[in-house]
Design a protein around this motif. Structure first.
Motif: not given
Lengths: 263, 263
Positions: A20-25, A86-87, B210-212
DNA sequence: TAGATTGTTAATCGATTAACAATC
DNA sequence: TAGATTGTTAATCGATTAACAATC
């Protein structure tokens, strides 16, 4: 033999909180790249993303060892790695069901296209809307869901339909092969295993805010007035007086967020 | 002496996770009340809300002892208690800043009024829009923020403005006295202590999906291809080749959700 | 080599869950 | 009294954080 820490952690287990935090980074990294920053420390990146640096490093460590001790992280390289995780290195066609205000807002959503997401089609049940275009996207009837999903290989669907039809729309999407659903309707969707549902619920967010707002202004105002006596549903006394539910509006607690927004 | 378990737990410490679920319970309770169900067990209510019954009981226990052992919960009574806890027994005027698509969707949001929330005013910087009405709500210029907030006693603000102006809008809101902010702009807002910010970020939700989705379709497709070699920002070799970031769209990772939606 | 910063360990904190004693 | 279901305890799980050894 030392470059591939990746497999260790990530193959099966990146914590949801981390994902959930990866998009933030990623967003913070793009901002840095735009300012031509080539390198960033966990401290700087964490600040930009609004988290603390220990958490950031821990999160990134789930993806692999992509930093350089004593130096920091290469911005472009990290963008690549996080995007891949994240794909986002592939294109995701999305189907939007419900062409009300919210559906339209979504369809006009500029960042959509640039982000690896693409509106495959919009769906609505209103005969007056079917056949028109919204934000450059053709609107189809509900019966076309299956065809659109199959034709474009849609895996992600957004439900912006009224709460009353959300579950049936969901069923159709799932039957057609959609496995990821972004639900704006204020209902708990039932889906088979293997289908992923995320919820965006404006009404819930507002209520959470109200809770805290109340707390803040409650220093004195909090009415310590004893709540109406419990009368336990049906058992003992029949004349136990019911509490005053009238204050709180009762009706229509169901047609919220989705058709909510988007009538 | 036994009716007031309330004070024990709730005065200072209801867990955030619990608060976030109360609106869910409330919605389920209203649905039950609509079907004239007077009494409900934790098992039934939990199912309706999509959680397990142990969690529900634990959550409710933070508010007080509002159930009857061997019987269940009185629906109306519990609606009253949960509503009160969330601060929904009073009216909350909300200011919406940004009259783009999303702002409009919000303003037209039917559930708003019925839920104890009321649009006090809309704000936009576009001279062509200022002075018009959207969903029955007058649109004012940014300079009117202070006046509107003071006049109507606004404590909650929704930011549906572009990412680029979100922080300055936020500053104005806070300066005017708003202490709860629902932020739709894809930026990390900086606020003083005592101000509560909640974020609704469409772009992040899609990325998590997208990740999932990728995971699901990755059984075979996952490209085990070794990632481009790390070159550690600046230190050693100068000819370390940069990874292909081009795949991932670079530009505009900033004007997402808010003006995003709502151009 | 000295300075810097990562990746990881271990401690802490909070949230979930099962199980059951209290009690209607 | 017997049956049912709450409210609470205690065990478990996962997430956060500080601290530091590894290492550039």
């Amino acid at each position: 033999m030392s470059r591939r820490t990746r497999s260790d952690n990530s193959i099966q287990g990146i914590p949801e909180a981390t994902i959930a935090r990866l998009p933030l980074y990623l967003r913070a990294l793009y901002a840095l790249a735009d300012r031509d920053t080539a390198c960033v420390s966990s401290e700087e990146l964490a600040t930009a993303a609004g988290v603390n640096s220990a958490k950031l490093r821990k999160d990134l460590s789930h993806l692999g060892s992509y930093g350089t001790r004593g130096v920091g992280y290469d911005v472009d390289y990290l963008i690549y790695q996080v995007s891949r995780e994240l794909g986002l290195t592939q294109d995701w066609p999305v189907i939007i069901v419900g062409a009300g205000n919210l559906g339209r807002a979504l369809a006009n959503y500029g960042g959509f296209a640039t982000r690896g997401f693409r509106v495959a089609a919009m769906i609505d049940s209103d005969p007056l809307i079917i056949g028109t275009s919204i934000g450059g996207h053709r609107v189809f009837g509900p019966d076309e869901i299956e065809r659109v999903v199959t034709r474009f290989g849609v895996m992600i669907g957004a439900i912006t339909a009224p709460a009353t039809s959300a579950q049936s729309v969901c069923n159709r999407l799932v039957a057609a092969g959609v496995t990821s659903i972004l639900n704006f309707a204020p209902v708990v969707l039932t889906v088979p295993d293997g289908v992923d549902v995320r919820k965006v619920d404006l009404s819930i967010e507002l209520q959470i805010l109200a809770f805290h707002a109340q707390r803040r202004s409650a220093s004195k105002a909090h009415p310590t007035a004893e709540p109406p006596a419990v009368n336990g549903c049906e058992p003992p006394s029949v004349n136990g007086k019911r509490p005053v539910t009238q204050q709180v509006t009762r009706q229509a607690h169901d047609e919220v967020t989705a058709e909510a927004i988007g009538s």
